[in-house]
Design an enzyme around this catalytic site. Structure first.
Site, PDB file in Angstrom:
ATOM      1  CE  LYS A 242      -4.043  -1.764   2.528  1.00  0.00           C
ATOM      2  NZ  LYS A 242      -5.049  -1.596   1.466  1.00  0.00           N
ATOM      3  NE  ARG A 316     -10.771  -9.632  -2.926  1.00  0.00           N
ATOM      4  CZ  ARG A 316     -11.084  -8.712  -3.828  1.00  0.00           C
ATOM      5  NH1 ARG A 316     -11.380  -9.069  -5.063  1.00  0.00           N
ATOM      6  NH2 ARG A 316     -11.127  -7.442  -3.508  1.00  0.00           N
TER       7      ARG A 316
HETATM    8  N1  BES Z   1      -8.347  -3.827   3.770  1.00  0.00           N
HETATM    9  C1  BES Z   1      -8.458  -3.359   2.456  1.00  0.00           C
HETATM   10  C2  BES Z   1      -9.750  -2.590   2.184  1.00  0.00           C
HETATM   11  C3  BES Z   1      -9.900  -1.275   2.895  1.00  0.00           C
HETATM   12  C4  BES Z   1      -9.452  -0.104   2.308  1.00  0.00           C
HETATM   13  C5  BES Z   1     -10.530  -1.224   4.125  1.00  0.00           C
HETATM   14  C6  BES Z   1      -9.620   1.090   2.962  1.00  0.00           C
HETATM   15  C7  BES Z   1     -10.692  -0.017   4.770  1.00  0.00           C
HETATM   16  C8  BES Z   1     -10.236   1.139   4.199  1.00  0.00           C
HETATM   17  C9  BES Z   1      -8.408  -4.523   1.487  1.00  0.00           C
HETATM   18  O1  BES Z   1      -7.654  -5.613   1.870  1.00  0.00           O
HETATM   19  C10 BES Z   1      -7.815  -3.997   0.219  1.00  0.00           C
HETATM   20  O2  BES Z   1      -6.711  -3.564   0.259  1.00  0.00           O
HETATM   21  N2  BES Z   1      -8.578  -4.046  -0.843  1.00  0.00           N
HETATM   22  C11 BES Z   1      -8.147  -3.532  -2.104  1.00  0.00           C
HETATM   23  C12 BES Z   1      -8.674  -4.453  -3.169  1.00  0.00           C
HETATM   24  C13 BES Z   1      -8.037  -4.228  -4.516  1.00  0.00           C
HETATM   25  C14 BES Z   1      -6.580  -4.629  -4.472  1.00  0.00           C
HETATM   26  C15 BES Z   1      -8.787  -5.055  -5.521  1.00  0.00           C
HETATM   27  C16 BES Z   1      -8.695  -2.122  -2.288  1.00  0.00           C
HETATM   28  O3  BES Z   1      -9.802  -1.835  -1.807  1.00  0.00           O
HETATM   29  O4  BES Z   1      -8.007  -1.300  -2.863  1.00  0.00           O
HETATM   30 ZN    ZN Z   2      -5.582  -5.407   1.398  1.00  0.00          ZN
END
Ligand code: BES
Ligand code: ZN
Ligand code: ZN
Length: 467
Positions: A242, A316
């Site tokens: 991230k 997931r």
């Molecule tokens: N934990 C995150 C989702 C999230 C983002 C929760 C912001 C709370 C606040 C999740 O694991 C994630 O990173 N999802 C990605 C999915 C993408 C890579 C398809 C996302 O939402 O960017």
């Molecule tokens: Zn994630």
């Protein structure tokens, strides 16, 4: 803070009253309130210290308006020097007042060397008939406290709350609330073939844990309910790292797990006649030489293979194994999973609303129309469709862990989970994306900075009204 239901009007430092614009016209302190510029706007308050009176403006007597202004009133009361305050309550608003006071007055001070001291010790809820309100009073306190329990875990930093400590905390909860507890460590998870879940946690110095708590009622259970929670105690994104700005707050990626623990705590204390199973996938998503990679193919517990195209879509991968395990272990009437699954859910519904997905129109209706209105938690429906489903196709495995196009990301994540729901369970399952609603950096409604406890009031209300 000690909250008491009483019919004694005379023994507290401050009286709190809710006033609509209409009622203001006939208020006995109207002149003073006028001078202070108070016009009974929603969420405005006016403190008449000499009179020991706190006026709270409301648009209506609805629970949403009462809960919201109580959250503001309690913060003001806590910052003053009084020892006690009284709120007038009735059968209709008592739950909203308790939510406002307990949840709006919540503070998380574990890491403050000198937490603020408050003099406010006693909150009296004044009513005419204690007997009539007693049950509602006790229920509301249990659910509000379970919500604070959930918030405390969400707010705990990743160094203190990692998969092993979350397992330890679950064991403690099980002991205190008389729940059965079974925890699978990595050795057992290997035997269980939870390869997707294990891959996500591989680069962490903490062992992944699958936690299973069970509440069995004394009487015969009316229904069996399975709850599954995403427990990413930290989500760095893994090798699909991230950006630093988005990594901050990712201690909250365990909020689904914390919600599930809060719900089973509430239900066991409410002593409802339903059997509840809480399954938590507790994992830390880190980087390192041992990390799982984009391009890996994982064989999930169900036997389906998943192409990893983004290690940040890890929730997931954990949930597909936990859902598969949970469906095999328990034949449930309802299967609900809670997960801070996608940023896309916030784009779709905003920060305040939980995304609800699944096939059963009936359960969705009961949750979204009844439980949502009763609890004050906002929910919005996100519909599956066959076109979005195709975006999860993989050239080399059964399914890809991310969609090939960027839009509708909350729904494609939900549809990924749907592939792991067995045919006989399709109409029993709902997925709750709490990415937006579980955590906040500014106060809204009865939520303050940090974890909100999203899901606890909503599902407690649903389960309380189950037939
Ligand atoms: N934990 C995150 C989702 C999230 C983002 C929760 C912001 C709370 C606040 C999740 O694991 C994630 O990173 N999802 C990605 C999915 C993408 C890579 C398809 C996302 O939402 O960017
Ligand atoms: Zn994630
Ligand atoms: Zn995540």
């Amino acid at each position: 803070m000690n909250i008491k239901l009483t019919n004694n009007k005379s023994n507290s430092d401050v009286i709190v009253d809710f006033i609509t614009k209409d009622e203001l016209k006939n208020q006995k302190d109207k002149k003073l309130l006028d001078l202070a510029g108070f016009c009974a706007e929603q969420d405005t308050i006016c403190f008449l210290h000499e009179k020991g009176f706190l006026a709270c403006g409301i648009d209506s007597k609805s629970n949403d308006d009462i809960r919201s202004v109580c959250s503001i009133a309690i913060k003001t009361l806590k910052s003053a020097k009084y020892k006690s305050a009284s709120f007038y309550v009735n059968k209709k608003n008592i739950k909203a007042v308790i939510e406002g006071v307990v949840l709006g007055g919540y503070e998380y001070t574990k890491y403050k060397s000198e937490p603020k001291k408050h003099t406010l010790k006693n909150i009296n809820l004044i009513c005419d008939d204690i007997k009539e309100l007693q049950d509602t009073f006790e229920e509301a306190i249990i659910v509000a406290e379970a919500t604070c329990f959930t918030r405390d875990i969400v707010n705990t930093i990743p160094e203190d709350m990692h998969p092993e400590t979350l397992a330890k905390l679950s064991r403690k909860l099980a002991k205190e609330n008389d729940l059965e507890c079974n925890i699978l460590d990595e050795k057992t998870l290997k035997k269980e073939k939870c390869e997707a879940m294990l891959a996500v946690g591989r680069a962490s110095r903490h062992e992944s844990q699958l936690i299973h708590l069970t509440y069995k009622p004394k009487k015969k259970a009316k229904k069996v309910v399975t709850l599954v929670g995403k427990g990413l105690t930290y989500d760095s994104g893994g090798l699909s790292l991230k950006p630093s700005i988005s990594m901050v707050t990712m201690k909250m990626d365990k909020a689904g797990a914390c919600a599930v623990l809060g719900i089973i705590k509430a239900i066991s204390e409410l002593k409802l006649d339903i059997e509840v199973h809480a399954f938590v996938g507790a994992v830390e998503n880190m980087i390192g030489g041992d990390a799982y990679k984009p391009d890996d193919v994982l064989i999930t517990r169900s036997g389906k293979s998943v192409e990893v195209r983004n290690t940040d879509a890890e929730g997931r991968l954990v949930l597909c194994d936990v859902l598969d395990y949970a469906q095999e272990k328990v034949k449930a009437d309802y299967i609900f999973d809670f997960a801070t699954l996608t940023g896309a859910c916030m784009v779709a519904l905003g920060q305040y609303t939980t995304g609800v997905m699944g096939h059963s129109t009936k359960i969705k209706h009961d949750i979204m129309m009844r439980a949502s209105a009763d609890s004050g938690e906002l929910t919005g429906h996100l519909p599956f469709n066959r076109h979005l489903k195709k975006l999860l196709k993989s050239e080399i495995a059964d399914i890809s862990n991310v969609a090939s196009k960027p839009y509708g990301g909350a729904i494609t994540a939900g549809m990924f989970l749907d592939t792991f729901i067995k045919d006989e369970n399709k109409d029993k399952w709902l997925h709750f994306d709490i990415a937006g609603s579980a955590y906040t950096e500014s106060a809204w409604d009865c939520n303050v900075y940090g974890g909100t406890g999203a899901g606890v009031r909503l599902i407690s209300s649903f389960l309380k009204n189950i037939k």
